[in-house]
Structures are given as C-alpha cells and as structure tokens.
Design a protein around this motif. Structure first.
Motif, PDB file in Angstrom:
ATOM      1  N   LYS A 277       0.855  -1.181   0.000  1.00  0.00           N
ATOM      2  CA  LYS A 277       0.000   0.000   0.000  1.00  0.00           C
ATOM      3  C   LYS A 277       0.894   1.235   0.000  1.00  0.00           C
ATOM      4  CE  LYS A 277      -3.673   2.183   2.729  1.00  0.00           C
ATOM      5  NZ  LYS A 277      -4.491   2.071   3.959  1.00  0.00           N
ATOM      6  N   PHE A 278       0.592   2.172  -0.900  1.00  0.00           N
ATOM      7  CA  PHE A 278       1.396   3.396  -1.005  1.00  0.00           C
ATOM      8  C   PHE A 278       0.902   4.397   0.033  1.00  0.00           C
ATOM      9  CE2 PHE A 278       2.768   7.442  -2.903  1.00  0.00           C
ATOM     10  CZ  PHE A 278       4.117   7.141  -3.127  1.00  0.00           C
ATOM     11  N   THR A 279       1.727   4.660   1.041  1.00  0.00           N
ATOM     12  CA  THR A 279       1.354   5.549   2.131  1.00  0.00           C
ATOM     13  C   THR A 279       2.513   6.479   2.457  1.00  0.00           C
ATOM     14  OG1 THR A 279      -0.038   3.798   3.059  1.00  0.00           O
ATOM     15  CG2 THR A 279       0.487   5.658   4.500  1.00  0.00           C
ATOM     16  N   GLU A 280       2.227   7.763   2.524  1.00  0.00           N
ATOM     17  CA  GLU A 280       3.209   8.776   2.913  1.00  0.00           C
ATOM     18  C   GLU A 280       4.491   8.677   2.088  1.00  0.00           C
ATOM     19  OE1 GLU A 280       3.797   8.345   7.083  1.00  0.00           O
ATOM     20  OE2 GLU A 280       1.781   9.023   7.613  1.00  0.00           O
ATOM     21  N   GLY A 281       4.308   8.511   0.783  1.00  0.00           N
ATOM     22  CA  GLY A 281       5.439   8.547  -0.129  1.00  0.00           C
ATOM     23  C   GLY A 281       6.237   7.274  -0.259  1.00  0.00           C
ATOM     24  N   SER A 282       5.753   6.173   0.345  1.00  0.00           N
ATOM     25  CA  SER A 282       6.487   4.912   0.228  1.00  0.00           C
ATOM     26  C   SER A 282       5.510   3.743   0.248  1.00  0.00           C
ATOM     27  CB  SER A 282       7.499   4.765   1.374  1.00  0.00           C
ATOM     28  OG  SER A 282       6.821   4.717   2.614  1.00  0.00           O
ATOM     29  N   PHE A 283       5.975   2.591  -0.237  1.00  0.00           N
ATOM     30  CA  PHE A 283       5.155   1.392  -0.224  1.00  0.00           C
ATOM     31  C   PHE A 283       5.331   0.667   1.107  1.00  0.00           C
ATOM     32  CE2 PHE A 283       5.532   2.121  -4.787  1.00  0.00           C
ATOM     33  CZ  PHE A 283       4.224   1.895  -5.207  1.00  0.00           C
ATOM     34  N   GLN A 284       4.210   0.281   1.712  1.00  0.00           N
ATOM     35  CA  GLN A 284       4.237  -0.447   2.975  1.00  0.00           C
ATOM     36  C   GLN A 284       3.327  -1.669   2.879  1.00  0.00           C
ATOM     37  OE1 GLN A 284       3.177   2.235   6.137  1.00  0.00           O
ATOM     38  NE2 GLN A 284       4.758   3.731   5.624  1.00  0.00           N
ATOM     39  N   LEU A 285       3.624  -2.663   3.698  1.00  0.00           N
ATOM     40  CA  LEU A 285       2.787  -3.858   3.728  1.00  0.00           C
ATOM     41  C   LEU A 285       1.504  -3.568   4.500  1.00  0.00           C
ATOM     42  CD1 LEU A 285       5.342  -6.748   4.412  1.00  0.00           C
ATOM     43  CD2 LEU A 285       4.167  -6.228   2.273  1.00  0.00           C
TER      44      LEU A 285
END
Length: 347
Positions: A277-285
């Motif tokens: 998931k793209f959150t706050e400028g980065s991809f996170q699980l």
C-alpha cells in the motif's frame, strides 16, 4: 433472506449470486439500471427481479416487525454478563491467549493476517484441533469447519497437532489427578481428524455458494464451534477486476459470517494475506482487500516478524487493548516463544 427464494431460472440466479446479490435486501437496495449492468441482463428483467424481491421482503416485514424489535431488546447489564461468559478457544500459546482475552472469542469474527510463512495456516489448524478439547479440560468439546481456498491445509500436520493435543491432555490428567490413569483420556487423534469438516474451494463462486450453505450445514451439525477460512482473500484477488463489485460481495459475505457467529455462538476466523500500500510517499505492507474490508471483522490480529521471532499484534478490537505477544510454531503446534525458537521453515 436468500436470493434462492426468488422464482428465477438457475442461470439468472447464478448471475445474481456471482455479482454479489446474495440476499433480497442487497437486490432491493439498487436501481433496475444498476442491477441490469452488474448482472448483465436486460433492464426489463432487472425490473421484474426488483419487483419480486420487494414483494417478498415487503410481505415478510409486514408481520411482527415491531414486536420482533421490542422482544429483541436487551439491557446492557445482561449483555455484559453474556460477554463475560462467552467461551474462548485456546491457541496453545498462553502469551497469545493473554492478549486475546483468553483465546479466540466465540460469537466474534476474527481476522488474522500476515506475510507468507508467518504461521497463518498453522494457527488455523491449531484452532480446528483445540476447539475439540473436552469441557472437563477447559475446552468447548466442539467441531470445526475448515474452508481451504489455497490448498494449504495439510492433514499430516493436523495429525501431528492432534497427537500433541492428546498427549497434553494425558499429561494434564496425570498431573492433576494422580490416582487416575492417563488412559482415561477418551479422545484419540483420529477422533479429532474426524471432527474437522474440510471444504476445498476453487473459485469465488464456490466460496459464495458454500458460505450461503453454512447456515443449513451448521444447523445439522450443531457441535460446530469454529469456522476457519484459509484464506478469505485468495479468489477475490485473482478473479475480480471490478473493485466495487468485489467490495459488495465481500460485505455480504462478512455479514453472513457475523450472523453465523451470533446465531450459533461460534467463532469465525478469517485468514488474510498481505499486499503493498502506497502511504506517505512509500510502499508499505498492509492486509489485503482494502480499507473497507477492515471494518468487516470484530477483531483484527496482524502477524509479523521481529528479527527471528514471530509476533501477533491486536490491531483492532472493541473490547481488547492494543498489545503484542510473541509465539512459536513448533512440531507440536503453537507454543510460547523462547530464545531457541528461531526462524525456521516448518514441514
């Protein structure tokens, strides 16, 4: 009320169910134009279906609606006592049970998600065994339904965990009642396997059909105390391009699981995968199926690695505080973590 009550051809009924219209209320809530587009039928056919659905729901609601609302009322004090008396299914890991308030709660829908290899299926198999622990040993003495969408259920692993469960009960009997013999534990590993109802599901339409059938199946097998879906995600990530339709289908399914949990006082455990998931400028699980799905379950538990140890985190619950606990997957099943429990591939 189910869509199957409508006097329709099997092909149109199948289209409705495949499109997520599994109940009469879901049909009545849309326009004929939307229904025709979603189900791929003519608008005249959609209008006729809406007319039939409204007639059935209207006639059902005319009788006893006000009395059912009044008779169904409960006071909060009684509800508190009911919740305190609810049984829990142990995970065989006391640290994990502690943050879960005693284990997996009956009458709730619990989502457990995490990365591959973290032990989701291991937890599912463990619960399908532990739900059968007799009442005299602090269990529920129930049976399990295991819905396998990925083909990850391993009967050999279930036998391993069942054997360990029987050994634990024999050890408990010998410790607590030294004048008893360990052979007084009547349950055998093969008895445990016989009480796991296994369903292999190969498409999202099969999954929808099976969920619709569960009410009848559990009514005929009232000892069922846990329903495990491994995983809820698989077919809905593969076969759906229309996200709005997917959301509607999943919402209907979640509602059915909630009703089953309340009606039969059983636990529903939905195993989930992760996605990026793209959150706050980065991809996170993040757990799969999006934000709307996250509201569909009573409790949400996220599994993750911390170095070489597995951890479980209570991400969402109306009654449990956010907390984390370590756990280990061993040859005997789930257990408390220790310094010797390193990241190894089981089986």
């Amino acid at each position: 009320m189910e869509t199957s009550r409508l006097p329709l051809s099997s092909s149109i009924r199948g289209k409705l169910i495949s499109s997520g219209y599994t109940s009469l209320s879901s049909i009545s809530s849309v326009s004929s134009t939307d229904l025709a587009r979603d189900v791929d039928i003519t608008e005249d056919e959609a209008s006729e279906i809406l007319k039939m659905a409204n007639q059935i729901t209207g006639s059902s609601s005319c009788y006893g609606r006000s009395s059912s609302l009044v008779n169904g009322a409960k006071n909060a004090w009684d509800m508190l006592h009911e919740e305190e008396a609810l049984p829990h299914i142990t995970t065989s890991c006391s640290d994990l049970d502690k943050i879960l308030g005693g284990g997996i709660s009956c009458r709730d829908v619990t989502e457990i998600g995490g990365v591959p290899g973290i032990g989701k299926t291991q937890i599912g198999i463990q619960l399908s065994v532990n739900v059968q622990i007799p009442r005299e040993f602090g269990g529920l003495g129930g049976k399990a339904i295991y819905i396998d969408t990925e083909g990850s259920f391993m009967v050999e692993r279930a036998l391993q965990i069942a054997e360990a469960c029987v050994e634990d009960m024999e050890e408990y009997t010998g410790y607590m009642h030294k004048h008893f013999k360990a052979s007084q534990v009547q349950m055998k590993p093969n008895d445990i396997l016989e009480n796991i109802f296994y369903f292999r599901v190969c498409s999202y339409t099969e999954q929808i059909a099976l969920v619709n059938h569960l009410d009848k199946f559990i009514s005929e097998n009232k000892d069922v105390k846990v329903v495990i879906v491994d995983s809820i995600t698989f077919h809905f990530r593969q076969d759906f391009d229309d996200l709005a339709q997917r959301t509607r289908v999943l919402s209907e399914m979640a509602l059915k699981f909630m009703k089953l949990a309340k009606k039969f006082s059983l636990a529903v455990v939905l195993l989930n995968q992760v996605t990026t998931k793209f959150t706050e400028g980065s991809f996170q699980l993040a757990l799969a199926l999006g934000d709307s799905w996250s509201h569909s379950c009573t409790n949400r538990v996220i599994l993750y690695w911390n170095g070489d140890e597995r951890y479980a985190y209570i991400d969402k619950s109306p009654s449990l505080p956010s907390a984390s606990a370590s756990y280990a997957v061993t040859s005997r099943g789930l257990r408390n973590s220790s310094s010797s429990s390193k990241r190894v591939k089981m089986m």
